[in-house]
Design an enzyme around this catalytic site. Sequence first.
Site, PDB file in Angstrom:
ATOM      1  N   TYR A 170      18.167  67.076  36.331  1.00 15.78           N
ATOM      2  CA  TYR A 170      20.006  67.120  36.121  1.00 15.78           C
ATOM      3  C   TYR A 170      20.459  68.135  35.559  1.00 15.78           C
ATOM      4  CZ  TYR A 170      24.734  64.849  36.224  1.00 15.78           C
ATOM      5  OH  TYR A 170      25.950  64.591  36.520  1.00 15.78           O
ATOM      6  N   CYS A 171      21.090  69.151  36.387  1.00 14.06           N
ATOM      7  CA  CYS A 171      21.892  70.271  35.612  1.00 14.06           C
ATOM      8  C   CYS A 171      21.042  71.191  34.961  1.00 14.06           C
ATOM      9  CB  CYS A 171      22.960  69.806  34.612  1.00 14.06           C
ATOM     10  SG  CYS A 171      24.183  70.919  33.923  1.00 14.06           S
ATOM     11  N   LEU A 172      20.923  71.375  33.536  1.00 13.15           N
ATOM     12  CA  LEU A 172      19.888  72.288  32.834  1.00 13.15           C
ATOM     13  C   LEU A 172      18.370  71.619  32.934  1.00 13.15           C
ATOM     14  CD1 LEU A 172      19.335  74.522  30.934  1.00 13.15           C
ATOM     15  CD2 LEU A 172      20.331  73.265  29.151  1.00 13.15           C
TER      16      LEU A 172
END
Length: 624
Positions: free
Chosen positions: A358-360
């Site tokens: 998720y994301c980073l």
Amino acid sequence: MALPLSREEERVSMADQQNSKQATPNADHHPDMKIPDPAEVSKAMANIAERSQRLVSDFLARQAEHPEPAPTDLDPMHVGKAFMEMTARLMANPARLVEAQVSLWQDYMNLWQNTARRMFGEETSPVIVPDKTDRRFKDDAWHENEVFDFIKQSYLLTSRWLTNVANDVEGLDTKDAKKVEFYTRQFIDAMAPSNFLFTNPEVLRVTVESGGENLLKGLEHLLSDLERGHGRLRISMTNESAFEVGRNIASTPGSVVYQNDMMQLIQYTPTTEKVKSVPVMIVPPWINKFYILDLREKNSLIKWLVDQGYTTFVISWVNPDETLKDKSFDDYMLEGTLAGINAIQDATGASKVNAIGYCLGGTLLASTAAYLKATGQDRLNSATFLTTLTDFSEPGELGVFIDEEQLDALDERMQKAGYLDGGDMATTFNMLRANDLIWSFVVNNYLLGKEPFPFDLLYWNGDSTRMPAAMHSFYLHKMYQENKLIQPGGVVLQGVPLDLGKVDIPVYMLSCREDHIAPWTSTFAATNIYSGKVKFVLSASGHIAGVVNPPVANKYCYWTNNRKVKSPDAWLKGAQQHEGSWWTDWNEWCAPLSGPDVPALQPGSGKLPVLEAAPGSYVKIRAV
């Protein structure tokens, strides 16, 4: 997401009744105006004075012990340079500036005429109206009262003029243009009449009705927020006492089965007799804490995965301090994703995982996948990327904070502290949606004197984390500034050049149409990079709500398109819209990749013993 407002409304109603009973009738005052008890006012002011003095004393003591050097750069964000360049460009084309000025004066003339006609009882159409989603002007007085309607429209006209002037400057460098646009919007949002006592009709009404009690309460709230931030304003967005990690949020049953300096690995207790043989490993971002995916039972992706028969593991990152300042992006891979895969094999016997980033966390997962491919390790069965940037050429509004001067100043600060303070990260993200995440709370907490609502999502949002200096510097320079991850061999981890183009495992990519942190048109670029089969799905809403969208909510739709196309616009044009949650679509995609069903294993039944109950101790370490 449903807010627990009914109890709050009941509490406010009871408070109003109590205030009504305490009010002293006086024929010389407005019948709805409350006359505050002088003794209570005196007590409140004494408390405020004492706390203010303590804050000042604490600040002076800190300065004496650790004196702050005089700032060498009075413009650390280098905003002034961009605006000076804009001014020079405007002066070079005075005709365009005069044209814009004349247009503004014409709008004002129309507004003055309409207001005068309204005051004489005529019906008139507004010169300008706020956006339907703009909640700042929801009070009826903004429309019904001629004076406040004039204030509102004059603000909107000036805002439109400022925005057009800032966005219509020819010859401005792209980065400077985006910086001018961003900070112009910050100024416009800050100067909204709703943010000030004497130009906000609701605040004026409440002030009259309460005899100014709202302002006293607001001052107390302001002092409390300064105390919580140790002299730095940390706006309360929710009633933090209403939540406890492990009790009513992040409460899905499970156990910590592995830990190192960087993370704890949580294995969740199965709810089905049989599970899929390939486990799921979730790699959340360490910019925030993992429990955004486990807020409450009804909207917990983690709980939902467990209920679908997936043996689910989640990495819970440590909230680092100065002792971890030298931890690098390499360490996050070695002690995070790779250590997690190894631990999962010990816990379950499975040699592969279906990984979700998720994301980073997705950026780290993509890097890990390239590293495993380059070193000949077949450890990932599939990869799911949620709102993940790998091509940072168009990073959205966060790009405003990325340039050589700002990064140099940030590196200097991080080297002194050993980390980037969580408050700095929170401020940056809040600025991206200033009206919703800053000014609405200034009005509610400080001007209206109200208590913030208990809201689990905002509790999570305020539970900020720190960033190790070495890792964060690498991430910002190599990815955001230089965009090296997308280049074959551009990023080297543990001496191994990474090439995302050689990642050939099945990939599921979810992006969100209104995402301002990882714009979907930017994340889409990765569909043309990975060499395996890629499924791209677009969810409605933004970076959080578009992901945390349980099927039972039936709130947002999503789009799919099985054709492989080069551009995001072409993809969306041929996409099919589906009602409901992308979760069910992902399950249909992942289930065939998850192997046959096997008997479920309880945490601790494999080679790894239970260390403590979920959600573990790392997630409970707060930045402030």
